[in-house]
Motif scaffolding. Structure first.
Motif, PDB file in Angstrom:
ATOM      1  N   ILE A   1       0.842  -1.201   0.000  1.00  0.00           N
ATOM      2  CA  ILE A   1       0.000   0.000   0.000  1.00  0.00           C
ATOM      3  C   ILE A   1       0.876   1.248   0.000  1.00  0.00           C
ATOM      4  N   LEU A   2       1.916   1.226   0.806  1.00  0.00           N
ATOM      5  CA  LEU A   2       2.806   2.380   0.913  1.00  0.00           C
ATOM      6  C   LEU A   2       3.560   2.607  -0.403  1.00  0.00           C
ATOM      7  N   GLY A   3       3.962   1.517  -1.075  1.00  0.00           N
ATOM      8  CA  GLY A   3       4.625   1.661  -2.363  1.00  0.00           C
ATOM      9  C   GLY A   3       3.728   2.338  -3.384  1.00  0.00           C
ATOM     10  N   LYS A   4       2.465   1.959  -3.416  1.00  0.00           N
ATOM     11  CA  LYS A   4       1.527   2.585  -4.356  1.00  0.00           C
ATOM     12  C   LYS A   4       1.272   4.044  -3.978  1.00  0.00           C
ATOM     13  N   HIS A   5       1.209   4.317  -2.680  1.00  0.00           N
ATOM     14  CA  HIS A   5       1.050   5.709  -2.235  1.00  0.00           C
ATOM     15  C   HIS A   5       2.217   6.566  -2.707  1.00  0.00           C
ATOM     16  N   VAL A   6       3.433   6.028  -2.603  1.00  0.00           N
ATOM     17  CA  VAL A   6       4.620   6.794  -3.015  1.00  0.00           C
ATOM     18  C   VAL A   6       4.561   7.109  -4.506  1.00  0.00           C
ATOM     19  N   LEU A   7       4.132   6.161  -5.329  1.00  0.00           N
ATOM     20  CA  LEU A   7       4.024   6.414  -6.771  1.00  0.00           C
ATOM     21  C   LEU A   7       2.984   7.495  -7.058  1.00  0.00           C
ATOM     22  N   LEU A   8       1.855   7.453  -6.358  1.00  0.00           N
ATOM     23  CA  LEU A   8       0.829   8.478  -6.559  1.00  0.00           C
ATOM     24  C   LEU A   8       1.312   9.842  -6.077  1.00  0.00           C
ATOM     25  N   LYS A   9       1.977   9.873  -4.932  1.00  0.00           N
ATOM     26  CA  LYS A   9       2.499  11.143  -4.415  1.00  0.00           C
ATOM     27  C   LYS A   9       3.553  11.707  -5.367  1.00  0.00           C
ATOM     28  N   THR A  10       4.389  10.826  -5.921  1.00  0.00           N
ATOM     29  CA  THR A  10       5.404  11.266  -6.883  1.00  0.00           C
ATOM     30  C   THR A  10       4.743  11.878  -8.111  1.00  0.00           C
ATOM     31  N   ALA A  11       3.670  11.256  -8.565  1.00  0.00           N
ATOM     32  CA  ALA A  11       2.925  11.803  -9.704  1.00  0.00           C
ATOM     33  C   ALA A  11       2.373  13.188  -9.367  1.00  0.00           C
ATOM     34  N   GLN A  12       1.828  13.331  -8.173  1.00  0.00           N
ATOM     35  CA  GLN A  12       1.280  14.620  -7.755  1.00  0.00           C
ATOM     36  C   GLN A  12       2.374  15.678  -7.652  1.00  0.00           C
ATOM     37  N   ASP A  13       3.503  15.320  -7.047  1.00  0.00           N
ATOM     38  CA  ASP A  13       4.592  16.278  -6.855  1.00  0.00           C
ATOM     39  C   ASP A  13       5.223  16.722  -8.169  1.00  0.00           C
ATOM     40  N   ASN A  14       5.103  15.882  -9.203  1.00  0.00           N
ATOM     41  CA  ASN A  14       5.681  16.211 -10.503  1.00  0.00           C
ATOM     42  C   ASN A  14       4.633  16.668 -11.509  1.00  0.00           C
ATOM     43  N   GLY A  15       3.453  17.046 -11.005  1.00  0.00           N
ATOM     44  CA  GLY A  15       2.411  17.600 -11.864  1.00  0.00           C
ATOM     45  C   GLY A  15       1.813  16.611 -12.851  1.00  0.00           C
TER      46      GLY A  15
ATOM     47  N   GLN B   1      -8.046  10.815  -2.978  1.00  0.00           N
ATOM     48  CA  GLN B   1      -7.867  11.184  -1.572  1.00  0.00           C
ATOM     49  C   GLN B   1      -6.654  12.090  -1.368  1.00  0.00           C
ATOM     50  N   LEU B   2      -5.656  11.982  -2.256  1.00  0.00           N
ATOM     51  CA  LEU B   2      -4.506  12.882  -2.151  1.00  0.00           C
ATOM     52  C   LEU B   2      -4.930  14.340  -2.294  1.00  0.00           C
ATOM     53  N   ARG B   3      -6.029  14.546  -2.996  1.00  0.00           N
ATOM     54  CA  ARG B   3      -6.530  15.913  -3.180  1.00  0.00           C
ATOM     55  C   ARG B   3      -7.752  16.176  -2.300  1.00  0.00           C
ATOM     56  N   SER B   4      -8.011  15.265  -1.378  1.00  0.00           N
ATOM     57  CA  SER B   4      -9.186  15.378  -0.501  1.00  0.00           C
ATOM     58  C   SER B   4     -10.471  15.478  -1.313  1.00  0.00           C
ATOM     59  N   ARG B   5     -10.577  14.578  -2.277  1.00  0.00           N
ATOM     60  CA  ARG B   5     -11.785  14.540  -3.082  1.00  0.00           C
ATOM     61  C   ARG B   5     -12.115  13.084  -3.379  1.00  0.00           C
ATOM     62  N   ALA B   6     -13.343  12.830  -3.815  1.00  0.00           N
ATOM     63  CA  ALA B   6     -13.783  11.471  -4.100  1.00  0.00           C
ATOM     64  C   ALA B   6     -13.850  11.251  -5.605  1.00  0.00           C
ATOM     65  N   MET B   7     -13.846   9.981  -5.992  1.00  0.00           N
ATOM     66  CA  MET B   7     -13.906   9.611  -7.401  1.00  0.00           C
ATOM     67  C   MET B   7     -15.201   8.840  -7.657  1.00  0.00           C
ATOM     68  N   ALA B   8     -15.879   9.172  -8.733  1.00  0.00           N
ATOM     69  CA  ALA B   8     -17.090   8.449  -9.125  1.00  0.00           C
ATOM     70  C   ALA B   8     -17.023   8.151 -10.622  1.00  0.00           C
ATOM     71  N   THR B   9     -17.639   7.045 -11.003  1.00  0.00           N
ATOM     72  CA  THR B   9     -17.744   6.690 -12.417  1.00  0.00           C
ATOM     73  C   THR B   9     -19.206   6.730 -12.825  1.00  0.00           C
ATOM     74  N   ILE B  10     -19.482   7.444 -13.907  1.00  0.00           N
ATOM     75  CA  ILE B  10     -20.843   7.560 -14.418  1.00  0.00           C
ATOM     76  C   ILE B  10     -20.948   6.766 -15.718  1.00  0.00           C
ATOM     77  N   TYR B  11     -21.861   5.809 -15.745  1.00  0.00           N
ATOM     78  CA  TYR B  11     -22.112   5.022 -16.951  1.00  0.00           C
ATOM     79  C   TYR B  11     -23.392   5.552 -17.601  1.00  0.00           C
ATOM     80  N   THR B  12     -23.310   5.876 -18.857  1.00  0.00           N
ATOM     81  CA  THR B  12     -24.455   6.468 -19.553  1.00  0.00           C
ATOM     82  C   THR B  12     -24.570   5.899 -20.960  1.00  0.00           C
TER      83      THR B  12
END
Length: 273
Positions: free
Chosen positions: A102-116, A198-209
């Motif tokens: 879990i921590l490894g995946k968090h680090v990859l996501l944080k790295t993505a965020q820190d590098n825009g 969650q890194l941005r303090s927001r939720a994710m939803a998928t809309i099927y239409t």
């Protein structure tokens, strides 16, 4: 994970993030790979995990063991994370390997965020999830350990995807495939998207239409979902003509199904009963 393991994991995240800072993509990826390797070690070495999670041993004793084994072999962020691991309490021994993953995946996501790159990584994870979700044969292959070892299944998937996605996004999905169980791959990929949100303090939803939404329609749905959730909600839209009409919304484990096809199927069941 139970409460005690979750609390220790949170301490590990804080320790790693403090040392990691705003790491470059290369450095962040290296830290994540160390954590994935550590996860494999914990999963395969029962004696080690037992010693590091033993509630009868003091935190100082367990941290001394960490220093003896890992000093000079791990980067500073990962070593501090393992020190936090040793000082914490765990519900089960198996949680140590899961926490490192879990921590490894968090680090990859944080790295993505820190590098825009977090927006692009989220988009690519979602797109790969759609490819997997729509291809049953691929999905079954990626989760069937009897058909090929994990590294061969991942290699096949990477060749299929090619260079069409951000490397951080591909590594995150690969990390999910490495441990995915049959029937759980889609949910595990959605969990990645939830973690990114969650890194941005927001939720994710998928809309099927059944048909593409106009900008106005999508904006209204986003506002409605955000209002009900009490915080910002980001949406991915999937066009599925088989729905006929209406929309289906998935947010985490909650599904609101207002599709015409679903209502028609329910009506047919009632007629048959």
């Amino acid at each position: 994970m139970r409460a005690s393991s979750v609390r220790t994991l949170a301490t590990m995240v804080a320790a790693v993030d403090k040392d990691l800072g705003k790491a470059s993509e290369k450095d962040g990826t290296q830290v994540a790979e160390e954590l994935f390797a550590l996860s494999d070690l914990f999963d395969s070495n029962i004696r080690l995990t037992r010693n590091l999670s033993d509630p009868a041993r003091t935190a100082a004793d367990k941290q001394a063991l960490v220093t003896k084994i890992f000093q000079g072999n791990l980067s500073a962020p990962v070593l501090d994370g393992v020190m936090a691991l040793a000082a914490g309490r765990w519900s089960t021994e198996a949680d140590l390997g899961e926490a490192a993953r879990i921590l490894g995946k968090h680090v990859l996501l944080k790295t993505a965020q820190d590098n825009g790159k977090l927006d692009d990584v989220e988009r690519d994870i979602f797109a790969m999830g759609q490819v997997i979700g729509k291809n049953r044969e691929l999905r079954n292959f990626l989760t069937d350990s009897h058909r090929a070892p994990a590294n061969e299944r991942i290699e096949t998937f990477n060749k299929l995807i090619g260079e069409k996605v951000e490397p951080l996004a591909l590594r995150l999905v690969d990390a999910v495939i490495e441990r995915a169980l049959p029937g759980h791959l889609g949910a595990d990929i959605r969990a990645l998207l939830d973690s990114a949100a969650q890194l941005r303090s927001r939720a994710m939803a998928t809309i099927y239409t059944a048909a593409p939404l106009s900008d106005t329609q999508q904006s209204r749905l986003v506002n409605l979902l955000s209002k009900r959730a009490g915080h910002d909600v980001v949406v991915n839209v999937v066009v599925d003509p088989s729905l006929i009409g209406g929309v289906k919304i998935r947010r985490g484990d909650v599904v609101v199904d207002g599709a015409v096809s679903t209502r028609a199927a329910e009506f047919r069941r009632k007629l048959a009963s």
